[in-house]
Design a protein around this motif. Sequence first.
Motif, PDB file in Angstrom:
ATOM      1  N   TYR A  23       0.832  -1.201   0.000  1.00  0.00           N
ATOM      2  CA  TYR A  23       0.000   0.000   0.000  1.00  0.00           C
ATOM      3  C   TYR A  23       0.872   1.259   0.000  1.00  0.00           C
ATOM      4  O   TYR A  23       1.962   1.271   0.585  1.00  0.00           O
ATOM      5  N   GLY A  25       2.249   4.617   1.304  1.00  0.00           N
ATOM      6  CA  GLY A  25       2.304   5.223   2.620  1.00  0.00           C
ATOM      7  C   GLY A  25       2.848   6.638   2.570  1.00  0.00           C
ATOM      8  O   GLY A  25       2.672   7.356   1.583  1.00  0.00           O
ATOM      9  N   VAL A  31       4.417   0.365   1.577  1.00  0.00           N
ATOM     10  CA  VAL A  31       4.581  -0.528   2.725  1.00  0.00           C
ATOM     11  C   VAL A  31       5.299  -1.795   2.261  1.00  0.00           C
ATOM     12  O   VAL A  31       4.923  -2.404   1.255  1.00  0.00           O
ATOM     13  N   LEU A 162      -1.436   0.937   9.671  1.00  0.00           N
ATOM     14  CA  LEU A 162      -1.450   1.561   8.350  1.00  0.00           C
ATOM     15  C   LEU A 162      -1.582   3.077   8.470  1.00  0.00           C
ATOM     16  O   LEU A 162      -0.947   3.821   7.712  1.00  0.00           O
ATOM     17  N   VAL A 167      -0.742   5.494   5.269  1.00  0.00           N
ATOM     18  CA  VAL A 167      -1.602   4.940   4.228  1.00  0.00           C
ATOM     19  C   VAL A 167      -2.916   5.716   4.210  1.00  0.00           C
ATOM     20  O   VAL A 167      -3.464   6.041   5.271  1.00  0.00           O
ATOM     21  N   THR A 171      -7.829   3.531   1.571  1.00  0.00           N
ATOM     22  CA  THR A 171      -7.102   2.273   1.398  1.00  0.00           C
ATOM     23  C   THR A 171      -7.181   1.437   2.666  1.00  0.00           C
ATOM     24  O   THR A 171      -7.349   0.210   2.605  1.00  0.00           O
ATOM     25  N   ILE A 172      -7.078   2.088   3.811  1.00  0.00           N
ATOM     26  CA  ILE A 172      -7.204   1.389   5.093  1.00  0.00           C
ATOM     27  C   ILE A 172      -8.584   0.761   5.212  1.00  0.00           C
ATOM     28  O   ILE A 172      -8.730  -0.399   5.635  1.00  0.00           O
ATOM     29  N   ASP A 175      -8.753  -2.311   2.968  1.00  0.00           N
ATOM     30  CA  ASP A 175      -8.022  -3.440   3.537  1.00  0.00           C
ATOM     31  C   ASP A 175      -8.812  -4.076   4.673  1.00  0.00           C
ATOM     32  O   ASP A 175      -8.891  -5.310   4.770  1.00  0.00           O
ATOM     33  N   LEU A 246       8.444   1.007   5.565  1.00  0.00           N
ATOM     34  CA  LEU A 246       8.202   1.549   4.236  1.00  0.00           C
ATOM     35  C   LEU A 246       9.459   1.382   3.391  1.00  0.00           C
ATOM     36  O   LEU A 246      10.581   1.476   3.891  1.00  0.00           O
TER      37      LEU A 246
END
Length: 248
Positions: A23, A25, A31, A162, A167, A171-172, A175, A246
């Motif tokens: 993802y 970051g 990540v 995250l 992130v 996106t979090i 996920d 990262l």
Amino acid sequence: MSDSPARHLNLSGASNFRDLGGYPGKDGRIVRWRQIFRSNHLGRLTEADIELLRPLGLRSAFDFRGAEERATAMCGLAEIAVHSLPIEPTVVAALRARLAEGVALSSADALEVMRDSYRNYVRYNTPSFRALFAHLLKDRAPLVIHCSAGKDRTGFACALILHALGVPDETIAEDYLLTNRFYRRDPGASSDLPDDVSQVLGSVQSSFLAAAFDAINADYGDLENYFGDGLGLGAGERAKLQARYLEA
């Protein structure tokens, strides 16, 4: 990207075993893959599962299960260090208490209890999440984070990780909701709860995670304050975490 590692590992004795890597970051840095994994409990891994997991080089497991949960299904990976960060389960007990009072349970009751459990992660269980981040700042990876189902205590922990890595919120959220695709409820588990209630307990919803972050805002003002005052992650610790997890 076609050359990226598989996010989900299909195991027979565990479900929802996923990689948090890949993802975007902080500052667009990605990540790192194959460092932080999440799963349901690892007490029923098959020999084939263990052979599949062994090449990951897992060094540590962080287990949010309560005492009784741990005793009934100990980690099946003998070669890794298990760190217990106990958060006792409360959802089923709360619903059974309502049943005992003569309440005709519905999915609405389950949703209410689930949201309240997420609020309580912030109100009462922040020390366990703080301890997780203290471990993450040390050389513990590759590692796996889990509870029993690997969706609620684990889901909130992974959302915090995250966020700490920069992130994006959307996106979090995506996920977090992947659990609804990959989690398999234990078919042998018996339940005295109504089917529609059990269906809620076997899933995740955006409102659950939102309830936790609402509690953060109510108790700490905002997420930045929670990182510092609740989780012990000042700017320096956040930078160290980002440097570790990262890509450069």
